[in-house]
Design a protein around this motif. Structure first.
Motif, PDB file in Angstrom:
ATOM      1  N   ALA A  69       0.983  -1.090   0.069  1.00  0.00           N
ATOM      2  CA  ALA A  69       0.097  -0.043  -0.006  1.00  0.00           C
ATOM      3  C   ALA A  69       0.933   1.270   0.086  1.00  0.00           C
ATOM      4  O   ALA A  69       0.630   2.177  -0.810  1.00  0.00           O
ATOM      5  N   GLN A  70       1.973   1.168   0.692  1.00  0.00           N
ATOM      6  CA  GLN A  70       2.947   2.472   0.651  1.00  0.00           C
ATOM      7  C   GLN A  70       3.421   2.648  -0.536  1.00  0.00           C
ATOM      8  O   GLN A  70       3.810   3.648  -0.775  1.00  0.00           O
ATOM      9  N   VAL A  71       3.958   1.452  -1.109  1.00  0.00           N
ATOM     10  CA  VAL A  71       4.563   1.513  -2.385  1.00  0.00           C
ATOM     11  C   VAL A  71       3.493   2.124  -3.644  1.00  0.00           C
ATOM     12  O   VAL A  71       3.778   3.173  -4.268  1.00  0.00           O
ATOM     13  N   GLN A  72       2.407   1.558  -3.454  1.00  0.00           N
ATOM     14  CA  GLN A  72       1.159   2.193  -4.519  1.00  0.00           C
ATOM     15  C   GLN A  72       0.922   3.769  -4.303  1.00  0.00           C
ATOM     16  O   GLN A  72       0.933   4.306  -5.173  1.00  0.00           O
ATOM     17  N   ALA A  73       0.900   4.037  -3.098  1.00  0.00           N
ATOM     18  CA  ALA A  73       0.738   5.361  -2.762  1.00  0.00           C
ATOM     19  C   ALA A  73       1.934   6.427  -3.193  1.00  0.00           C
ATOM     20  O   ALA A  73       1.950   7.483  -3.675  1.00  0.00           O
ATOM     21  N   ARG A  74       3.095   5.941  -2.804  1.00  0.00           N
ATOM     22  CA  ARG A  74       4.323   6.642  -3.192  1.00  0.00           C
ATOM     23  C   ARG A  74       4.358   6.748  -4.957  1.00  0.00           C
ATOM     24  O   ARG A  74       4.717   8.021  -5.252  1.00  0.00           O
ATOM     25  N   VAL A  75       4.230   5.638  -5.580  1.00  0.00           N
ATOM     26  CA  VAL A  75       4.243   5.992  -7.044  1.00  0.00           C
ATOM     27  C   VAL A  75       3.158   6.480  -7.804  1.00  0.00           C
ATOM     28  O   VAL A  75       3.501   7.288  -8.675  1.00  0.00           O
ATOM     29  N   LEU A  76       1.888   6.079  -7.414  1.00  0.00           N
ATOM     30  CA  LEU A  76       0.783   6.839  -8.013  1.00  0.00           C
ATOM     31  C   LEU A  76       0.077   7.622  -7.238  1.00  0.00           C
ATOM     32  O   LEU A  76      -0.730   8.316  -7.941  1.00  0.00           O
ATOM     33  N   GLY A  77       0.333   8.021  -6.053  1.00  0.00           N
ATOM     34  CA  GLY A  77      -0.436   9.085  -5.314  1.00  0.00           C
ATOM     35  C   GLY A  77      -1.959   8.485  -5.033  1.00  0.00           C
ATOM     36  O   GLY A  77      -2.164   7.418  -4.896  1.00  0.00           O
ATOM     37  N   ALA A  78      -2.939   9.315  -5.555  1.00  0.00           N
ATOM     38  CA  ALA A  78      -4.219   9.127  -5.637  1.00  0.00           C
ATOM     39  C   ALA A  78      -4.730   8.728  -6.963  1.00  0.00           C
ATOM     40  O   ALA A  78      -5.854   8.254  -6.809  1.00  0.00           O
ATOM     41  N   VAL A  79      -4.053   8.658  -7.928  1.00  0.00           N
ATOM     42  CA  VAL A  79      -4.557   8.363  -9.219  1.00  0.00           C
ATOM     43  C   VAL A  79      -4.705   6.703  -9.392  1.00  0.00           C
ATOM     44  O   VAL A  79      -3.677   5.987  -8.583  1.00  0.00           O
ATOM     45  N   ALA A  80      -5.365   6.269 -10.258  1.00  0.00           N
ATOM     46  CA  ALA A  80      -5.531   4.665 -10.433  1.00  0.00           C
ATOM     47  C   ALA A  80      -4.433   4.426 -11.326  1.00  0.00           C
ATOM     48  O   ALA A  80      -3.755   3.044 -11.306  1.00  0.00           O
ATOM     49  N   SER A  81      -3.778   5.124 -12.135  1.00  0.00           N
ATOM     50  CA  SER A  81      -2.905   4.780 -13.235  1.00  0.00           C
ATOM     51  C   SER A  81      -2.046   6.036 -13.802  1.00  0.00           C
ATOM     52  O   SER A  81      -2.610   6.961 -13.734  1.00  0.00           O
ATOM     53  N   ALA A  82      -0.893   5.698 -14.192  1.00  0.00           N
ATOM     54  CA  ALA A  82       0.070   6.733 -15.078  1.00  0.00           C
ATOM     55  C   ALA A  82       1.184   6.410 -15.672  1.00  0.00           C
ATOM     56  O   ALA A  82       1.680   5.173 -14.830  1.00  0.00           O
ATOM     57  N   PRO A  83       1.405   6.865 -16.613  1.00  0.00           N
ATOM     58  CA  PRO A  83       2.672   6.146 -17.230  1.00  0.00           C
ATOM     59  C   PRO A  83       4.081   6.972 -16.688  1.00  0.00           C
ATOM     60  O   PRO A  83       3.978   7.776 -15.835  1.00  0.00           O
ATOM     61  N   LEU A  84       5.027   5.932 -16.609  1.00  0.00           N
ATOM     62  CA  LEU A  84       6.239   6.277 -16.312  1.00  0.00           C
ATOM     63  C   LEU A  84       6.998   7.332 -16.769  1.00  0.00           C
ATOM     64  O   LEU A  84       7.391   8.271 -16.287  1.00  0.00           O
ATOM     65  N   PHE A  85       6.688   7.452 -18.247  1.00  0.00           N
ATOM     66  CA  PHE A  85       7.173   8.596 -19.070  1.00  0.00           C
ATOM     67  C   PHE A  85       5.802   9.091 -19.854  1.00  0.00           C
ATOM     68  O   PHE A  85       5.738   8.789 -21.021  1.00  0.00           O
ATOM     69  N   PRO A  86       5.518  10.310 -19.423  1.00  0.00           N
ATOM     70  CA  PRO A  86       4.270  10.873 -20.224  1.00  0.00           C
ATOM     71  C   PRO A  86       5.024  11.294 -21.333  1.00  0.00           C
ATOM     72  O   PRO A  86       4.538  11.918 -22.376  1.00  0.00           O
ATOM     73  N   ARG A  87       6.232  11.506 -21.445  1.00  0.00           N
ATOM     74  CA  ARG A  87       7.005  12.016 -22.741  1.00  0.00           C
ATOM     75  C   ARG A  87       8.267  11.211 -22.940  1.00  0.00           C
ATOM     76  O   ARG A  87       8.642  11.018 -21.904  1.00  0.00           O
ATOM     77  N   LEU A  88       8.818  11.169 -24.052  1.00  0.00           N
ATOM     78  CA  LEU A  88      10.252  10.585 -24.218  1.00  0.00           C
ATOM     79  C   LEU A  88      11.040  11.611 -24.009  1.00  0.00           C
ATOM     80  O   LEU A  88      11.237  12.341 -24.789  1.00  0.00           O
ATOM     81  N   PRO A  89      12.139  11.345 -23.078  1.00  0.00           N
ATOM     82  CA  PRO A  89      13.088  12.339 -23.025  1.00  0.00           C
ATOM     83  C   PRO A  89      14.057  12.601 -24.021  1.00  0.00           C
ATOM     84  O   PRO A  89      14.433  11.765 -24.841  1.00  0.00           O
ATOM     85  N   GLY A  90      14.578  13.841 -24.265  1.00  0.00           N
ATOM     86  CA  GLY A  90      15.661  14.272 -25.212  1.00  0.00           C
ATOM     87  C   GLY A  90      16.832  13.639 -24.783  1.00  0.00           C
ATOM     88  O   GLY A  90      17.068  13.378 -23.577  1.00  0.00           O
ATOM     89  N   TRP A  91      17.881  13.505 -25.667  1.00  0.00           N
ATOM     90  CA  TRP A  91      19.564  13.242 -25.110  1.00  0.00           C
ATOM     91  C   TRP A  91      20.178  13.753 -26.271  1.00  0.00           C
ATOM     92  O   TRP A  91      19.854  14.046 -27.252  1.00  0.00           O
ATOM     93  N   ALA A  92      21.496  13.574 -25.768  1.00  0.00           N
ATOM     94  CA  ALA A  92      22.708  14.067 -26.674  1.00  0.00           C
ATOM     95  C   ALA A  92      23.959  13.101 -26.450  1.00  0.00           C
ATOM     96  O   ALA A  92      24.081  12.696 -25.125  1.00  0.00           O
ATOM     97  N   THR A  93      24.537  12.737 -27.293  1.00  0.00           N
ATOM     98  CA  THR A  93      25.738  11.789 -27.361  1.00  0.00           C
ATOM     99  C   THR A  93      27.022  12.761 -27.851  1.00  0.00           C
ATOM    100  O   THR A  93      27.054  13.087 -28.996  1.00  0.00           O
TER     101      THR A  93
END
Length: 920
Positions: free
Chosen positions: A847-871
């Motif tokens: 229950a504590q993990v679920q609350a920390r990861v999602l807060g009050a929502v039922a679901s959410a993506p880990l990455f709502p956007r694809l991060p940029g990068w440079a090499t």
């Protein structure tokens, strides 16, 4: 559904018999006494960049089908001569003993001596010759209305250490997809896998059983056997048939060195090592030639071990996705389940029984062992089993290439076979040790026959026509094994056993030199047909009931292309292209049912016939009914427009292209909506275990809702592709490229549900120092990509992109995969499986993990956007004499953690690659 009937097979059989008859006629003509045609002559001088004559350079004239028309060597003063050559277009290749070379397109006319002087260079500013853009012709890229990317053998060697897909990095308009350590593919103009056709020496490699979002067998094609790659951007259905909505990848294998006299033997052996994967490999190529016969043999093998990504972390690991904790705190800096072994070999033989007639036999074999879908294991879903076993390829063709046959300038007839095999073992449930273990075996066998003939007509028209036919047959079986009892029972294969897919068509092409050396126009037209059939009687009963329905579908379409290139003068070229593409639904689209490679349980329309099934509004659990009933899918089509401005002189090569592609009847997967009361009923062999109030349903092997394939909407993709190459001085050169894409649903303007998503804006800058006459070179490369904020519901739910997580998924992994692997320990009561269980690393309850990861929502993506990068990357090479060459690459010096879109693993972190080549 269409019913199977004999009429559906008649056009296919007629086409097959017609091509077989023409093959016999061509062979008969070859053996008959025919008049010697009027010939052409090609001559000139070979020099280096300082103007010094180059002696003993080996020159080869290749036809568009990569058969050897003639060979010679340069004299002491650098002069070369090809005499008594059949008129036509050729690729002229010059190579020196110290590794310098050049490629040119030449057009030879009867009774005329053509003079072309050659300057061999260590590395040209840009490759300019294409042999695939217009079937049967060798041309300079600036003569074309469409865009073509040419990747030479040198770039292949530098990039493709783990697999062929890596070779397409750093090119304008292209992006690499790395589904797992073994599986890879290439995006062309924002489309991937089933919407990008693949050909080997003009023979279709794409089959009717290929999956939608991954390229299972692409990396089984060994890069060491290739002399180059060409990528045709945009639809090319008129030239190459179906599936090229995004583009077409054309792979050109190495040729045998026929000689003007005597015997020649060549060979090279390469060894390499890679630090990021602790990998190593070896490849050897041996070739020989005489005036009438030659051959080339390739042998290669590689061992790729576990990957270390940037920063030593896996960005979408199951522990990160569901617990928001870095992966290296659980299993170190290297990613498990990313090791594999690969073997490959090929043989190509060329025979010239008499001048102007040549036979080519090609066979290649590839195999990958020990591969796993890491994105389904700890690299994503947290499952316990996701094996890719015995991925095998057997591919070959027999080709006749004749000049002046039956009144035609040239005739090419090719018969081919293609056998692709795979075994997959999966256990779903996010690490549920009690879940059934599913084993799937598939073998796709494709045979093909193709014919083309060309004729130069008055008025500077080169006309080519022909036909091709391919038949793909699926052999599949599946079993479910209980993990405790070991009892195995038959299961429904992903694609029905015995299903077949016929793909055939007729085409004509005209290339017109409207204004000599100024304006060239090209037009192509094709009528293509595809048909599919599956029968219940060819498949085993499961639980005493049939799980495959009789089904047949036949589709047909016209595709076309009009293009032109206008030489404005002083190096400027204005070009344009309009093309229509066609992709019929294949065996996967029409008959797929079961757990897919993306972790989703998917069905096709026949599985829910008569159940009042509807298409959902999205591809995730938020879907509601659109009110559109589930029907059997129909073909996709596209209409593409592009315009280019190009500039080239002796020091600069620049291109700027804008394009728009409209896709109609986009075929995608959406959430399945069923009427209330579906729990307890079956979908294939699976029982529906849950149903949301919206009608979305779930089965045990997957945690996402069941999806159905459907023609849901239309899409528009538009963008800009640009490239620049400048020779600053005799030693310094600068090159770069930039690509920008925008994809939208044509009805809503939102990101479309296209499998794989849309690559973000990306670019590259390369500065190279290579002193003339010196044995070494060095270059710095900066590559970068902007963040991608336009992700659809399909992309956000995909574990490889957005990596969505719900409370139920967190619970499943916590109690199953994480517990089995020892990441969870018992709470104060000392018993596992209770609400007091603790995450060992943090001491948190579920229950504590679920609350920390999602807060009050039922679901959410880990990455709502694809991060940029440079090499930042440094590469260099050193040649020891004429036989030894060392290549060293230091990539991702800043240890950037990133992944390209739709990839199931992160890109390598800081990496040292060492490649040593010896010429025999």
């Amino acid at each position: 559904m269409n019913q199977v009937n004999q009429a559906d097979t008649k056009p296919f059989l007629a086409c097959l018999l017609f091509l077989a008859w023409l093959l016999g006629e061509a062979c008969a003509t070859t053996l008959a006494k025919t008049p010697v045609p009027e010939s052409a002559t090609l001559t000139g001088y070979v020099r280096n960049v300082n103007g010094t004559p180059v002696a003993q350079a080996r020159l080869t004239l290749l036809t568009a089908r990569q058969t050897v028309a003639a060979t010679t060597v340069s004299a002491a003063d650098g002069r070369y001569l090809f005499d008594d050559v059949t008129p036509g277009t050729y690729e002229l290749v010059a190579a020196t003993s110290d590794g310098l070379g050049v490629r040119l397109a030449v057009s030879l006319a009867a009774g005329i001596t053509t003079v072309r002087d050659l300057t061999v260079l260590p590395t040209p500013v840009a490759e300019t010759v294409t042999v695939t853009a217009d079937v049967g012709l060798v041309q300079d890229k600036d003569e074309l209305g469409q865009t073509v990317t040419v990747i030479p053998a040198g770039r292949l060697q530098e990039r493709a250490t783990q697999g062929l897909a890596q070779a397409f990095a750093e090119e304008a308009g292209l992006s690499v997809q790395q589904t797992s350590a073994t599986l890879g593919g290439v995006f062309v103009r924002g489309l991937v896998a089933s919407r990008v056709s693949v050909f080997v020496d003009g023979v279709r490699y794409t089959t009717g059983a290929q999956r939608g979002g991954i390229s299972t067998f692409f990396n089984l094609l060994e890069p060491g056997s290739l002399r180059g790659v060409e990528v045709l951007h945009g639809p090319h259905g008129a030239q190459y048939g179906s599936d090229s909505l995004g583009g077409s990848v054309q792979l050109l294998t190495a040729t045998a060195p026929l000689t003007t006299g005597g015997f020649v033997f060549q060979g090279e052996s390469t060894f390499f090592g890679i630090s990021a994967t602790s990998g190593f490999g070896h490849a050897t190529r041996l070739s020989f030639g005489t005036p009438r016969f030659g051959g080339v043999v390739n042998l290669a093998g590689r061992r790729i071990n576990t990957l270390r990504a940037g920063g030593g972390v896996d960005s979408r690991a199951a522990v990160t996705r569901f617990f928001d904790l870095p992966s290296n705190r659980f299993y170190g800096a290297r990613q498990p389940d990313t090791a594999f072994t690969e073997y490959a070999g090929s043989l190509k033989a060329v025979a010239t029984p008499r001048a102007g007639h040549q036979f080519v036999v090609h066979y290649q074999r590839g195999q990958q062992d020990g591969g796993q879908r890491s994105d389904q294991l700890l690299g994503g879903d947290g499952n316990l089993l996701a094996k890719l076993g015995n991925l095998m390829l057997d591919f070959g063709y027999l080709r006749y290439d004749g000049q002046r046959v039956g009144g035609l300038d040239s005739v090419t007839v090719t018969g081919s076979f293609n056998i692709q095999r795979e075994e997959r073992i999966n256990q779903g449930g996010q690490g549920n040790p009690q879940a059934l273990i599913n084993a799937q075996y598939e073998r796709t066998r494709a045979v093909g026959l193709a014919l083309s003939g060309a004729k130069t007509l008055p008025g500077r028209h080169t006309v080519l026509g022909g036909a091709d036919v391919y038949r793909d047959v699926m052999r599949a079986r599946a079993f479910d094994a209980h993990p405790v009892t070991g009892i195995a029972t038959a299961a429904r294969p992903r694609v029905p056993n015995g299903a077949y897919f016929n793909n055939y068509g007729f085409f004509v092409q005209d290339v017109w030199e409207a204004v000599p050396s100024r304006l060239r126009l090209a037009a192509s037209l094709r009528y293509g047909v595809a048909s599919y059939r599956a029968r219940a009687r060819d498949n085993a009963l499961v639980g005493g009931r049939a799980v495959v329905e009789d089904d047949s579908v036949r589709t047909a379409a016209w595709t076309f292309r009009f293009s032109g290139a206008w030489q404005l003068g002083r190096g400027w070229v204005l070009a344009g292209n309009v093309a229509r593409g066609f992709r019929p639904p294949n065996m996967t689209d029409l008959g797929s049912l079961g757990l897919q490679g993306n972790g989703v349980y998917e069905i096709a329309a026949p599985a829910v016939a008569g159940r009042q099934a509807f298409i959902g509004t999205t591809a995730d659990a938020s879907a509601v009914s659109t009110g559109l009933p589930v029907r059997q899918v129909i073909p996709e089509s596209s209409l593409s427009y592009e315009g280019s401005l190009r500039y080239r002189n002796g020091r600069m090569d620049a291109d700027l292209t804008g394009f728009v592609t409209n896709i109609n009847d986009l075929l995608t997967t959406q959430t399945l909506i069923l009427p209330p009361g579906a729990v307890g009923t079956r979908l294939g062999t699976e029982i529906i275990t849950a149903q949301l109030p919206t009608g979305a349903v779930f089965v045990a092997p997957a945690t996402s809702p069941v999806r159905v394939r459907a023609n849901f909407t239309g899409a528009r993709i538009y963008g800009v592709e640009s490239s620049l190459g400048v020779r600053l001085t005799a030693s310094w050169s600068l090159s770069g490229n930039f690509t920008w894409l925008h994809a939208e649903d044509r009805a809503t303007g939102r990101p479309p549900d296209v499998e794989g998503g849309t690559p973000p804006p990306q670019g590259l800058l390369r500065l190279r120092y290579q002193p003339p006459g010196r044995a070494w070179w060095v270059e710095g490369v900066v590559a970068a990509a902007h963040r991608q904020t336009r992700l659809s519901s399909l992309n956000l739910d995909d574990r490889r992109i957005g990596a969505a997580r719900t409370r139920t998924q967190i619970q499943n992994f916590f109690r199953r995969g994480a517990t089995v692997r020892g990441f969870v320990e018992a709470g104060p009561d000392g018993r596992l499986g209770t609400a007091d269980d603790r995450l060992r690393l943090t001491g948190e309850t579920l229950a504590q993990v679920q609350a920390r990861v999602l807060g009050a929502v039922a679901s959410a993506p880990l990455f709502p956007r694809l991060p940029g990068w440079a090499t930042l990357n440094l590469r260099g090479g050193y040649r020891f004499g004429e036989r030894h060459h060392l290549l060293v690459a230091l990539d991702n010096l800043l240890d950037q953690n990133y992944r390209t879109i739709s990839s199931g693993i992160d890109a390598p972190g800081r990496n040292l690659t060492v490649r040593y080549t010896i010429r025999l």
